[in-house]
Design a protein around this motif. Structure first.
Motif, PDB file in Angstrom:
ATOM      1  N   ASP A 176      -1.393  -4.050  -2.430  1.00 39.47           N
ATOM      2  CA  ASP A 176      -0.084  -3.257  -3.506  1.00 39.47           C
ATOM      3  C   ASP A 176       1.108  -4.080  -3.398  1.00 39.47           C
ATOM      4  O   ASP A 176       0.716  -4.936  -2.217  1.00 39.47           O
ATOM      5  CB  ASP A 176       0.190  -1.543  -3.480  1.00 39.47           C
ATOM      6  N   ARG A 177       1.780  -4.016  -4.005  1.00 37.76           N
ATOM      7  CA  ARG A 177       3.138  -4.927  -4.130  1.00 37.76           C
ATOM      8  C   ARG A 177       3.725  -4.745  -2.581  1.00 37.76           C
ATOM      9  O   ARG A 177       4.791  -5.910  -2.929  1.00 37.76           O
ATOM     10  CB  ARG A 177       3.821  -4.850  -4.993  1.00 37.76           C
ATOM     11  N   ASN A 178       4.146  -3.685  -2.132  1.00 35.17           N
ATOM     12  CA  ASN A 178       4.491  -4.172  -0.961  1.00 35.17           C
ATOM     13  C   ASN A 178       3.927  -3.808   0.189  1.00 35.17           C
ATOM     14  O   ASN A 178       4.305  -4.091   1.472  1.00 35.17           O
ATOM     15  CB  ASN A 178       5.235  -2.484  -0.677  1.00 35.17           C
ATOM     16  N   GLY A 179       2.602  -4.747   0.309  1.00 37.89           N
ATOM     17  CA  GLY A 179       1.466  -4.778   1.267  1.00 37.89           C
ATOM     18  C   GLY A 179       0.879  -4.050   1.914  1.00 37.89           C
ATOM     19  O   GLY A 179       0.652  -4.012   3.225  1.00 37.89           O
ATOM     20  N   HIS A 180       0.954  -2.971   1.014  1.00 35.27           N
ATOM     21  CA  HIS A 180       0.269  -1.937   2.103  1.00 35.27           C
ATOM     22  C   HIS A 180      -0.987  -1.614   1.708  1.00 35.27           C
ATOM     23  O   HIS A 180      -1.277  -2.794   0.719  1.00 35.27           O
ATOM     24  CB  HIS A 180       0.621  -0.724   0.993  1.00 35.27           C
ATOM     25  N   ILE A 181      -2.120  -1.072   2.250  1.00 29.76           N
ATOM     26  CA  ILE A 181      -2.992  -1.778   2.026  1.00 29.76           C
ATOM     27  C   ILE A 181      -3.900  -0.358   1.300  1.00 29.76           C
ATOM     28  O   ILE A 181      -4.060   0.656   2.416  1.00 29.76           O
ATOM     29  CB  ILE A 181      -4.356  -2.128   3.328  1.00 29.76           C
TER      30      ILE A 181
END
Length: 682
Positions: A502-507
Motif C-alpha cells: 500500500d501507499r504506507n509501504g505496508h505489505i
C-alpha cells in the motif's frame, strides 16, 4: 502585425528591418541582411530555417548546411502550400461540426423553451385545479352549514313558539287570578286549566337537533413536500463519440437466438455517466437499407444500457447505435448472423471440470476456452468493440527461460518491468514491458531465500520484489536483481496467495488457507489482520456447497479456501477477490469492510470464481474472472463498465493481473502457461 501596425516615428529597429524586408520583397528587390548592413541575403540555413547573407554563412552559421536561397524557395513554397491545403481541407469538417453543434444548441434552446411552456402549462393547470378545489370546498361548506342551520332554525322556531305559548298562558292566568272576580275566575277556570295542563304535557325539542361542528381540515405538509419535489429535470452529459458498446453481439450472432450488447455512456471527458434516461436507439438494417429487426433498449439507470435483438435470418447487416442521434464509438458495426448449424463445435461449447487454482483439491465448473480460432470459425482476428486487443504473449509450457508451468501471480514496476511467479517451476522470471526476457531467480527448497511454491508477487516502491510462497508459508523479499533480503510472516501465515504494497509501504498479504488478510510492516512486524472463514462481508467462504464440487477421492485434501489476490486503489483501500463467494470485497486501509460487488454467473458483472485484480489510475477495478476465462472492468464503486476483448487469443483460467507502466493489462494465463499483455483503454 508589427509591420502593419507600426508607427514610422517610433518603430523599433527590428520592426523597421521587417518592414524593409517586406517592402523589398514586394518590390522584387534583393533582401538586405539585418545583421550585415548592405549585404544581400542570398543563402538559406536549413538548420535555423532562416535566410542570410554570405558573411552569415562564414560566421555563426559556418557549421550549418546552407543552400542558395533561390534553390530552397520553391521547396518552401511547396511545403507551405501543402500545409495550407491540409488546413483548408479541415474547413469542411469544421463547417460540418459548426453546423452540428449549432443544430444541437438550437435543439437545446428549443427543448428548453418547450420545457418552460410545459412547466408553465402544468402549473397553470395545477393553479386552476387548486382554485376549483377551493371553490368546491367553499360550496360544500356553505351547503353543509345551510343544512345544519335549517335543522337548528326549525328547532329554534318550535322552542320560541312554546315559550310564547307558556308566557301568554301564564300571563292570562295570573291576571285572572289577581284581578278577576269570583264569577270571572269560575267561568275561565275550566278553559284555563285545560290550557295549562296541555302546555304542561307538551313535549318541546329541548335537546339540540344538530351540533356546531364544522371544520375544514387541509393536509398541506405532504402536499408541500410533493410541491417541493414536483417536477424533475432530466438530462445527461452523455455523448456518442466517447460512449462505448461491448459484447459479442456487435459483430456476430446466431439467427433465432436473442442477443444483447451493453452500451456504457460517457461524457466529453470520457468520464462515466452514472445516471440513466439518455436517448439511445438501435437500428439493424440489411445491405439494401431495409430495417429487418426490432430492437429493445433497457435502461439500467446507472449509465449503462442493454440492447437486445433477435435476428430472424442469416446474412450481413449494419448495426447502428445512436446516442442522441450521434453514433457511439465504432458505430455502425458490421453484424453477421449465421445459422446455429453453421457454428462449429469447439471446446468452448462444453464445460469441463478443472482443478481449483488454490491447489487444495477443490473443483469448480470452469468454462473451457482453449481453442485455435473463434467460435465462428474464422481465422481473421476479431475486432474488439472497445478497441482493446492483444499486444503480445510470452511463454509456453516448459522449464527454460520464458517458459512456465502453472504461473500464478504477475506484477509490474514503475521502471518498465513485468515480474511473473512461475509457481510449479519454483522461480521468479522478469521481463521488460515489451516482453523481452531479463532475469530469472529462485531455487527450490524450504530454507530462507528458497522458493517452494511462489504464488503472489509484487514490487514495492524501492524496486524490491516481494513473493508470497504458499507452501513455505511466508513472504520472501528479494532485491530487484533477485538477491534474497529477508522473509516475513513465518509462524503466522498458513498459505499466502496474493500480495500487494500500500501507499504506507505496508505489505498486504492474502492468506488463502486462513481465509484472512494480514498487514505487515516492511520489517515483518504485524500491523493488523482481518477476515475469517464464513460468508459475511468481513469473512471469506471456506467452501461453497452449491458451486464447488469436491470429488470424493480428493476430499481428504481439505476444503478449497477463498480469498485469492489483492490490489490497492488510489484511496489506499484494499481490494480482495473472494474466489468461492464469486465477489470482490473492498476494505479500508485498517481492514474495515466498505462494500462488495459481484455474484455467481456468466453475465456482465458476474463472476465464476474471480482471481487476479488490479486498479488503474482512474480507480477502475480490473478483475480476472477465472471460471469464465475473461477480464472484466468495473468503476470504483463496482459498477460493470466493459470487458477486455481476449477472443483473438482466448484465456484459459487467468490468474494474476497487473497494469504495466505504459498502461496495458498484463495477465497470467495459467492454463495456457504464458502471460499476455492487452491494450487497455482507460
Amino acid at each position: 502585425m508589427e509591420v502593419l501596425q507600426r508607427d514610422p516615428e517610433c518603430s523599433p529597429p527590428e520592426a523597421c528591418s521587417v518592414l524593409e524586408s517586406v517592402s523589398a520583397a514586394a518590390a522584387c528587390q534583393p533582401l538586405s541582411c539585418p545583421n550585415h548592413e548592405g549585404k544581400v541575403m542570398e543563402f538559406y540555413c536549413e538548420s535555423c530555417e532562416t535566410a542570410m547573407c554570405l558573411e552569415c554563412t562564414e560566421g555563426e552559421h559556418r557549421e550549418h548546411v546552407t543552400v542558395p536561397l533561390r534553390d530552397v524557395l520553391e521547396q518552401q513554397k511547396a511545403a507551405l502550400k501543402t500545409q495550407l491545403d491540409a488546413i483548408r481541407n479541415r474547413l469542411p469538417q469544421l463547417r460540418a461540426a459548426i453546423e452540428l453543434v449549432g443544430e444541437i444548441s438550437k435543439q437545446l434552446t428549443d427543448r428548453k423553451n418547450e420545457a418552460v411552456t410545459e412547466i408553465s402549462s402544468t402549473f397553470e393547470e395545477l393553479e386552476r385545479a387548486l382554485h376549483l378545489r377551493k371553490t368546491t370546498l367553499i360550496t360544500d361548506l356553505e351547503n353543509i352549514c345551510c343544512t345544519k342551520q335549517k335543522v337548528l332554525q326549525a328547532q329554534l322556531s318550535s322552542l320560541l313558539q312554546g315559550k310564547d305559548n307558556i308566557q301568554s298562558c301564564s300571563s292570562f292566568t295570573e291576571q285572572a287570578l289577581s284581578h278577576g272576580s269570583a264569577t270571572e275566575v269560575l267561568l275561565v277556570q275550566k278553559q284555563m286549566g285545560e290550557r295549562v295542563s296541555a302546555l304542561a304535557r307538551h313535549t318541546y325539542p329541548e335537546q339540540p337537533h344538530e351540533n356546531g361542528h364544522l371544520d375544514c381540515q387541509v393536509e398541506t405538509e405532504g402536499l408541500r413536500r410533493s410541491i417541493q419535489n414536483l417536477g424533475v429535470l432530466i438530462t445527461t452529459g452523455a455523448i456518442g463519440h466517447t460512449s462505448v458498446a461491448t459484447g459479442e453481439g456487435l459483430r456476430h450472432t446466431l439467427a433465432g437466438q436473442h442477443t444483447t450488447v451493453t452500451v456504457t455512456t460517457k461524457d466529453k471527458d470520457s468520464e462515466l455517466v452514472k445516471t440513466g434516461n439518455a436517448a439511445l436507439r438501435a437500428e439493424i438494417v440489411s445491405v439494401d437499407g431495409a430495417v429487418t429487426t426490432e430492437t429493445e433498449v433497457v435502461d439500467n439507470k446507472n449509465g449503462t444500457y442493454e440492447v437486445g435483438y433477435t435476428m430472424r435470418s442469416e446474412g450481413e447487416f449494419s448495426f447502428s447505435l445512436l446516442l442522441y442521434d450521434q453514433p457511439v464509438r465504432g458505430s455502425p458495426f458490421r453484424l453477421r448472423a449465421v445459422k446455429p448449424s453453421d457454428v462449429l463445435q469447439s471446446p468452448d461449447d462444453v464445460k469441463r471440470r478443472v482443478k481449483s487454482p488454490s491447489g487444495t483439491g477443490g473443483h469448480i465448473r470452469q468454462k473451457a476456452v482453449r481453442r485455435p480460432s473463434s467460435m465462428y470459425s474464422t481465422t481473421k482476428k476479431k475486432e474488439n468493440p472497445i478497441e482493446d486487443e492483444l499486444i503480445y504473449r510470452v511463454g509456453t509450457r516448459g522449464r527454460d527461460k520464458a517458459e512456465f508451468t502453472n504461473l500464478q501471480g504477475i506484477s509490474t514496476s514503475s521502471n518498465g518491468r513485468i515480474v511473473v511467479a512461475d509457481s510449479n517451476n519454483q522461480c521468479i522470471q522478469v521481463f521488460s514491458n515489451d516482453g523481452a526476457f531479463k532475469l530469472r531467480f529462485g531455487v527450490r527448497g524450504r530454507s530462507p531465500g528458497q522458493l517452494q511454491r511462489p504464488t503472489g508477487v509484487t514490487v514495492d516502491m524501492n524496486g524490491d520484489i516481494i513473493v508470497a510462497d504458499y507452501d513455505n508459508r511466508w513472504v520472501s523479499i528479494f532485491s530487484s536483481d533477485g538477491k534474497f533480503k529477508s522473509k516475513i510472516g513465518a509462524g503466522r501465515l498458513m498459505g499466502p496467495k496474493g500480495v500487494a504494497v500500500d501507499r504506507n509501504g505496508h505489505i498486504i498479504t492474502v492468506d488463502n488457507k486462513a481465509c484472512c488478510v494480514f498487514i505487515f510492516q516492511a520489517n515483518g512486524k504485524l500491523v493488523t489482520k482481518f477476515g475469517a472463514r464464513g460468508t459475511s462481508d468481513r469473512q471469506f467462504t471456506e467452501k461453497s456447497g452449491t458451486n464447488i464440487s469436491l470429488e470424493p477421492k480428493l476430499s481428504k485434501s481439505g476444503p478449497a479456501f477463498s480469498p485469492h489476490f489483492v490490489a490497492i486503489n488510489n484511496k489506499n483501500e484494499i481490494v480482495v477477490t473472494d474466489f468461492h463467494n464469486h465477489s470482490v470485497k473492498v476494505y479500508s486501509a485498517d481492514g474495515e469492510f466498505l462494500f462488495k460487488f459481484g455474484s455467481h454467473g456468466e453475465g456482465n458483472g458476474q463472476f465464476n470464481a474471480p482471481t487476479g485484480v488490479a486498479v488503474d489510475a482512474n480507480g477502475n477495478i480490473i478483475v480476472a474472472d477465472w471460471g469464465n476465462s475473461r477480464i472484466q472492468v468495473f468503476d470504483s464503486s463496482g459498477s460493470f463498465l466493459s470487458y477486455i476483448n481476449t477472443t483473438a487469443d482466448p484465456l484459459y483460467g487467468p490468474q494474476g493481473l497487473s497494469l504495466t507502466s505504459d498502461g496495458h493489462v498484463a495477465v497470467a494465463d495459467s492454463g495456457n502457461h504464458c502471460f499476455k499483455v492487452y491494450r487497455y483503454l482507460q
